[in-house]
Design a protein around this motif. Structure first.
Motif, short mmCIF file in Angstrom:
data_model
loop_
_atom_site.label_atom_id
_atom_site.label_comp_id
_atom_site.label_asym_id
_atom_site.label_seq_id
_atom_site.Cartn_x
_atom_site.Cartn_y
_atom_site.Cartn_z
N ASP A 135 0.83 -1.21 0.00
CA ASP A 135 0.00 0.00 0.00
C ASP A 135 0.86 1.26 0.00
N LEU A 136 1.90 1.27 0.82
CA LEU A 136 2.80 2.42 0.90
C LEU A 136 3.43 2.69 -0.45
N LEU A 137 3.91 1.65 -1.12
CA LEU A 137 4.52 1.82 -2.43
C LEU A 137 3.54 2.44 -3.41
N THR A 148 10.51 5.14 6.06
CA THR A 148 10.27 4.34 7.25
C THR A 148 8.91 4.71 7.81
N THR A 149 8.06 3.71 8.04
CA THR A 149 6.75 3.98 8.62
C THR A 149 6.49 3.06 9.80
N GLN A 150 5.73 3.57 10.75
CA GLN A 150 5.28 2.77 11.90
C GLN A 150 3.81 3.03 12.09
N LYS A 151 3.02 1.96 12.05
CA LYS A 151 1.56 2.05 12.23
C LYS A 151 0.92 3.02 11.25
N SER A 152 1.47 3.12 10.07
CA SER A 152 0.96 4.07 9.08
C SER A 152 -0.15 3.46 8.26
N GLY A 153 -0.91 4.32 7.59
CA GLY A 153 -1.96 3.89 6.67
C GLY A 153 -2.04 4.88 5.53
N HIS A 154 -3.11 4.80 4.74
CA HIS A 154 -3.21 5.67 3.57
C HIS A 154 -3.15 7.15 3.95
N GLY A 155 -3.77 7.53 5.07
CA GLY A 155 -3.79 8.92 5.47
C GLY A 155 -2.41 9.46 5.76
N LEU A 156 -1.64 8.75 6.56
CA LEU A 156 -0.30 9.21 6.91
C LEU A 156 0.65 9.10 5.72
#
Length: 305
Positions: A244-246, A260-268
């Motif tokens: 999803d991040l990509l 680098t993401t932690q507990k991220s989703g589409h919004g962040l």
């Protein structure tokens, strides 16, 4: 592996169809080759009374709840684009017209693998124009509570993604990956979207996940994975978050940086992209030196020079 140096499109049209994950309707999508500089555009073929073209770019995002949604100035939307965008990012596709006869892309199996296979089947055509990258030159970070997303300078795109859920079936998971076409195919492409059983009713009450099933999503209930076939990877959940991040990052085109993401989703993910492009001191445009070799010339991905 080196980055791709030239713009690319598909060698021929590619077609798929299926049920929307959230809307539950049947939609058909056709990806058409496009000329140099065209970019990525969705065309809503079912809309004939106003502008039906939606250009893919970060400021076109109008929704980030459970999926990424784009819209044009006429209010025409296209949703759940992130799985396709991830496959286009990994394959290095810059120019494409994507016709779709509904508001949402088909879910297929809930991953990017069907889209990547379509791309591989028709092949990739390199075009006679340099590919423009966004090179990160200064760290940028966004936060929301204990969740964060950060991007910092790197000579290639790297992802470091971690998640943590109270469900024993998920718990804490982390994955680091270089999402070129080989790394994407082997480690991310087939990871499916997922939902927690207690959230499914709420999603459906909100008009979402009408087309969700064990065929296109992983469902967990505490320590149990409810899908009859189980998981494709032990850490399939975090792999899908990286997928999803990509896809979300590719709304701004190809990027050179470590994310680098932690507990991220589409919004962040979207907040990070907007923060990056909102700081003119954080990035520059660049292209690859002419001596570089495209990273994805492999037997599995047909590339026409």
């Amino acid at each position: 592996m080196a980055n791709v140096k030239r713009q690319s499109t598909l060698r021929a049209p590619a077609v798929c169809a299926g049920i929307e994950l959230h809307g539950g309707n049947h939609t058909r999508m056709v990806m058409h080759p496009a000329p140099i500089g065209y970019g990525l555009r969705f065309v809503r073929t079912d809309v004939i009374d106003r502008n039906n073209q939606i250009i893919v770019r970060p400021d076109a995002v109008t929704g980030v709840k459970n999926c990424t949604t784009l819209a044009n100035a006429a209010g025409v939307e296209v949703a759940t684009i992130e799985h396709l965008m991830a496959a286009l990012s990994a394959a290095g596709i810059d120019n494409l017209r994507i016709d779709i006869d509904g508001r949402e892309l088909p879910a297929l199996d809930g991953s990017s693998e069907p889209f990547l296979k379509l791309i591989e089947q028709v092949g990739v055509e390199r075009q006679e124009a340099p590919r423009r990258y966004v090179k990160v030159i200064k760290p940028v970070e966004v936060r929301s509570g204990d969740a964060f997303a950060r991007i910092e300078p790197c000579e290639r795109l790297e992802l470091d993604v971690s998640i943590e859920f109270p469900d024993a079936a998920i718990g804490f998971q982390q994955v680091e990956v270089v999402p070129d076409v080989r790394g994407f195919r082997d480690r991310l492409a087939s990871a499916r979207t997922f939902a927690r059983l207690h959230e499914v009713a709420a999603l459906q009450a909100a008009g979402l996940s009408k087309g969700g099933s064990y065929d296109n999503a992983v469902v967990v209930d505490g320590a149990d994975v409810l899908n009859p076939g189980g998981l494709r990877f032990e850490d399939e959940f975090v792999r899908h978050k990286a997928l999803d991040l990509l896809g979300d990052l590719y709304l701004g085109g190809p990027i050179l940086g470590r994310v680098t993401t932690q507990k991220s989703g589409h919004g962040l993910n979207h907040d990070l992209l907007m923060a990056l492009y909102g700081d003119p001191e954080a990035w520059v445009f660049t292209s690859m030196p002419s001596g570089d070799t495209p990273h994805d010339i492999t037997p599995e991905l047909q590339v026409a020079e």
